[in-house]
Design a protein around this motif. Structure first.
Motif, short mmCIF file in Angstrom:
data_model
loop_
_atom_site.label_atom_id
_atom_site.label_comp_id
_atom_site.label_asym_id
_atom_site.label_seq_id
_atom_site.Cartn_x
_atom_site.Cartn_y
_atom_site.Cartn_z
N PHE A 1 -19.83 -2.90 -0.50
CA PHE A 1 -19.22 -1.87 0.06
C PHE A 1 -18.70 -2.37 1.42
CE2 PHE A 1 -19.40 1.16 3.64
CZ PHE A 1 -18.57 2.16 3.31
N LEU A 2 -19.26 -3.13 2.30
CA LEU A 2 -18.77 -3.71 3.49
C LEU A 2 -17.73 -4.90 3.00
CD1 LEU A 2 -22.32 -4.42 5.41
CD2 LEU A 2 -20.78 -2.25 5.81
N THR A 3 -17.65 -5.30 1.92
CA THR A 3 -16.70 -6.50 1.86
C THR A 3 -15.51 -5.82 1.10
OG1 THR A 3 -17.90 -7.17 -0.08
CG2 THR A 3 -18.13 -8.34 1.81
N THR A 4 -15.40 -4.71 0.67
CA THR A 4 -14.39 -3.88 0.17
C THR A 4 -13.84 -2.75 1.07
OG1 THR A 4 -15.50 -4.02 -2.06
CG2 THR A 4 -13.78 -2.58 -1.75
N VAL A 5 -14.39 -1.92 1.74
CA VAL A 5 -14.06 -0.88 2.44
C VAL A 5 -13.03 -0.99 3.36
CG1 VAL A 5 -15.88 -0.65 4.05
CG2 VAL A 5 -14.81 1.50 3.30
N GLY A 6 -13.15 -2.39 3.96
CA GLY A 6 -12.17 -2.59 4.88
C GLY A 6 -10.50 -2.57 4.48
N GLN A 7 -10.30 -2.45 3.26
CA GLN A 7 -9.12 -2.51 2.75
C GLN A 7 -8.10 -1.21 3.14
OE1 GLN A 7 -9.14 -2.27 -1.23
NE2 GLN A 7 -10.62 -0.83 -1.46
N ALA B 1 -0.24 4.00 0.65
CA ALA B 1 -1.46 3.63 -0.18
C ALA B 1 -1.16 3.28 -1.49
CB ALA B 1 -2.28 5.00 -0.01
N CYS B 2 -2.00 2.29 -2.01
CA CYS B 2 -1.73 1.56 -3.35
C CYS B 2 -2.79 1.94 -4.45
CB CYS B 2 -1.53 0.23 -3.25
SG CYS B 2 -1.00 -0.73 -4.75
N VAL B 3 -2.43 2.16 -5.76
CA VAL B 3 -3.43 2.38 -6.67
C VAL B 3 -4.66 1.27 -6.52
CG1 VAL B 3 -2.43 0.88 -8.33
CG2 VAL B 3 -3.76 2.85 -9.06
N GLU B 4 -4.45 0.12 -6.12
CA GLU B 4 -5.55 -0.80 -6.14
C GLU B 4 -6.68 -0.43 -4.98
OE1 GLU B 4 -2.30 -1.81 -6.31
OE2 GLU B 4 -2.19 -3.18 -8.04
N GLY B 5 -6.22 0.39 -4.18
CA GLY B 5 -7.09 0.90 -3.26
C GLY B 5 -7.02 0.66 -1.91
N TRP B 6 -5.99 -0.33 -1.56
CA TRP B 6 -5.73 -0.67 -0.18
C TRP B 6 -4.81 0.45 0.44
CZ3 TRP B 6 -0.70 -1.68 1.04
CH2 TRP B 6 0.32 -1.95 0.06
N SER B 7 -4.71 0.41 1.69
CA SER B 7 -3.69 1.44 2.43
C SER B 7 -3.43 0.71 3.85
CB SER B 7 -4.23 2.75 2.39
OG SER B 7 -5.53 2.77 3.12
N THR B 8 -2.59 1.30 4.25
CA THR B 8 -2.12 0.93 5.97
C THR B 8 -2.61 2.10 6.46
OG1 THR B 8 0.15 1.77 5.73
CG2 THR B 8 -0.39 -0.50 4.80
N SER B 9 -2.38 1.83 8.05
CA SER B 9 -2.49 3.00 8.97
C SER B 9 -1.26 3.58 9.02
CB SER B 9 -2.79 2.44 10.22
OG SER B 9 -1.92 1.57 10.66
N ASP B 10 -1.00 4.78 9.49
CA ASP B 10 0.26 5.29 9.68
C ASP B 10 1.34 4.30 10.32
OD1 ASP B 10 -0.57 7.36 8.70
OD2 ASP B 10 -0.58 8.65 10.66
N GLN B 11 2.53 4.19 9.56
CA GLN B 11 3.51 3.38 10.53
C GLN B 11 4.71 4.33 10.45
OE1 GLN B 11 3.04 0.06 10.31
NE2 GLN B 11 1.23 0.65 9.05
N TRP B 12 5.59 4.13 11.46
CA TRP B 12 6.55 4.92 12.19
C TRP B 12 7.87 4.62 11.44
CZ3 TRP B 12 5.57 9.13 14.55
CH2 TRP B 12 6.61 9.91 15.39
N TRP B 13 8.13 5.25 10.45
CA TRP B 13 9.44 5.26 9.59
C TRP B 13 10.58 6.03 10.14
CZ3 TRP B 13 8.64 1.70 5.81
CH2 TRP B 13 7.07 1.57 5.37
N ARG B 14 11.89 5.52 10.06
CA ARG B 14 12.99 6.36 10.60
C ARG B 14 14.03 6.16 9.38
NH1 ARG B 14 14.50 9.16 14.67
NH2 ARG B 14 16.42 9.52 15.69
N GLY B 15 14.61 7.37 9.41
CA GLY B 15 15.95 7.25 8.12
C GLY B 15 16.26 8.77 8.00
N VAL B 16 17.00 8.83 7.07
CA VAL B 16 17.46 10.14 6.57
C VAL B 16 16.78 11.01 5.63
CG1 VAL B 16 19.84 11.19 5.54
CG2 VAL B 16 19.99 9.12 6.55
N ARG B 17 16.74 12.16 6.02
CA ARG B 17 15.73 13.03 5.13
C ARG B 17 16.23 13.13 3.80
NH1 ARG B 17 14.43 18.07 9.65
NH2 ARG B 17 12.67 16.74 10.61
#
Length: 409
Positions: free
Chosen positions: A223-229, A307-323
């Motif tokens: 758990f400790l060597t996985t959850v950090g993803q 967020a990816c199917v492999e389980g890893w994810s990022t924190s919120d990134q600030w995206w800018r573009g056209v709706r």
């Protein structure tokens, strides 16, 4: 004359004093809860692809009645897929020591003779074989997909999907058959008359509670060597998870990626400012837009994770573009925008094309992003433009977008 050594079919072959109904019941109870959560989050993960929306999203065609539960995946909360898939992968890896210990604890039953003493016993043996085979198959294929970008022969999606149903059906049948025994063993641990108890036990080297602590310690370590993803500050601790090292590069584009521009076969000449054009198709016709023309349209910002199917994810990134809904309006879909078919420049890898639902298109946070964290997208993050949609799996956030088609899919 010395007796011949016992064979695995003989109860005298299995001499560990740890085996017994109490030890097996405790492990079984943990798996009862854990595997149920694992199964539910796995089904939810498949629903997140909106497989009923378009064939390009459906990696398990012909699922028939097994798709009874599918629902339109929502766009909120924006971290929904990050949570469900992070739990699915992290929990699956964490349960590996428990699963192996449970299999070890009941292995004598796999060799017991006669194969069936009654109808109930025959059903139990069949469920046990399907349970063992299905469990090993699901955990092995899942780990291969997470660790090695999937090297198992065949397509991961249908194999894992159908395997999950076989495994869980056997799991439910086995749980129903064994629940009375489990409850009795937990309430009266001193009653150890059971076919798992060795008639000639060896001298103990550890207690059963000590063995459970050992199994729990192994699960805690995984758990400790996985959850950090799933957490930027802990990513370096995710030694057994994909993308668990340092973030790729630094600066505004220095966060996790799924596939690089080189892997996807992106030709830099095709994405040059004076060459690339976005083709937008809808009810009112076709519009071709350069990146400069896109940048001249009303721009909006969204704080969303990947967020990816492999389980890893990022924190919120600030995206800018056209709706996306504004692009739909450009081609005649004002008001309620329709579904969207997205095509990428990529030549290699899955999900070169993807479909988004009308609900996803209409969400004001859904963008055709041109920049992230105040800087133009890097080639690996989808330059010149990429899709970003709240709560969607990463593969539906198409990079290197070439064409958007609004309307019936």
């Amino acid at each position: 004359m010395r007796d011949d050594p016992p064979l695995p079919f003989s109860p005298r072959f299995w001499r560990s004093p740890l085996r017994g109904p109490w030890f097996t019941s405790v492990l079984g109870l943990v798996l009862l809860v854990g595997v149920t959560v694992l199964f539910v989050t796995g089904l939810v993960s498949y629903a997140a692809y909106n497989p009923d929306l378009s064939p390009v999203n459906d990696k398990t065609p012909g699922k028939g009645i097994l798709g009874f539960y599918l629902f339109d995946w929502p766009t909120g909360p924006p971290w929904l897929y990050r949570l469900t898939q992070g739990v699915h992968v992290t929990l699956g890896i964490t349960l590996i020591p428990v699963l192996l210990a449970k299999l070890w604890s009941v292995v004598p039953r796999l060799f017991a003779l006669p194969p069936a003493r009654s109808l109930t016993h025959a059903l139990e043996r069949i469920s046990l074989l399907l349970l063992v085979g299905g469990g090993l198959f699901e955990f092995v294929t899942g780990v291969l997909n997470v660790q090695l970008d999937y090297v198992f022969p065949g397509s991961f999606y249908p194999l894992h999907f159908y395997g999950a149903w076989v495994f869980f059906a056997a799991f439910v049948a086995h749980a129903l058959l064994k629940t009375p025994t489990v409850l009795r063993s937990l309430r009266h641990p001193q009653e150890e008359e059971n076919d798992l108890v060795s008639p000639e036990p060896a001298d103990p080297t550890v207690s059963r509670r000590g063995a459970l602590w050992f199994v729990g310690g192994g699960s805690l370590l995984l758990f400790l060597t996985t959850v950090g993803q799933s957490f930027d500050g802990l990513r370096r601790t995710a030694l057994l998870a994909p993308h668990g090292g340092a973030d790729p590069g630094s600066g505004p584009n220095g966060f996790q990626i799924n596939k690089t521009a080189v892997y996807a076969g992106i030709d830099p000449a095709e994405t040059a400012e004076d060459v690339w054009r976005l083709v937008v198709v809808g009810r009112a016709g076709t519009v071709r837009l350069s990146r400069a023309e896109l940048a001249g349209l009303p721009l909006h910002s969204s704080a969303l994770p990947i967020a990816c199917v492999e389980g890893w994810s990022t924190s919120d990134q600030w995206w800018r573009g056209v709706r996306l809904r504004d692009l739909a309006a450009l081609v005649g879909h004002e008001g309620d925008p329709p579904d969207l078919f997205v095509e990428s420049l990529q030549r290699h890898g899955a999900f070169r094309r993807a479909a988004l639902s009308a609900e996803q298109v209409a969400d004001p946070r859904s963008l055709l992003a041109l920049s992230v964290n105040g800087e133009d997208l890097s080639p690996d993050h989808g330059h010149p433009a990429r899709i970003i949609v709240p709560a969607a799996p990463g593969v539906l956030n198409t990079k290197w977008v070439a064409r958007l088609t609004f309307g019936d899919l």
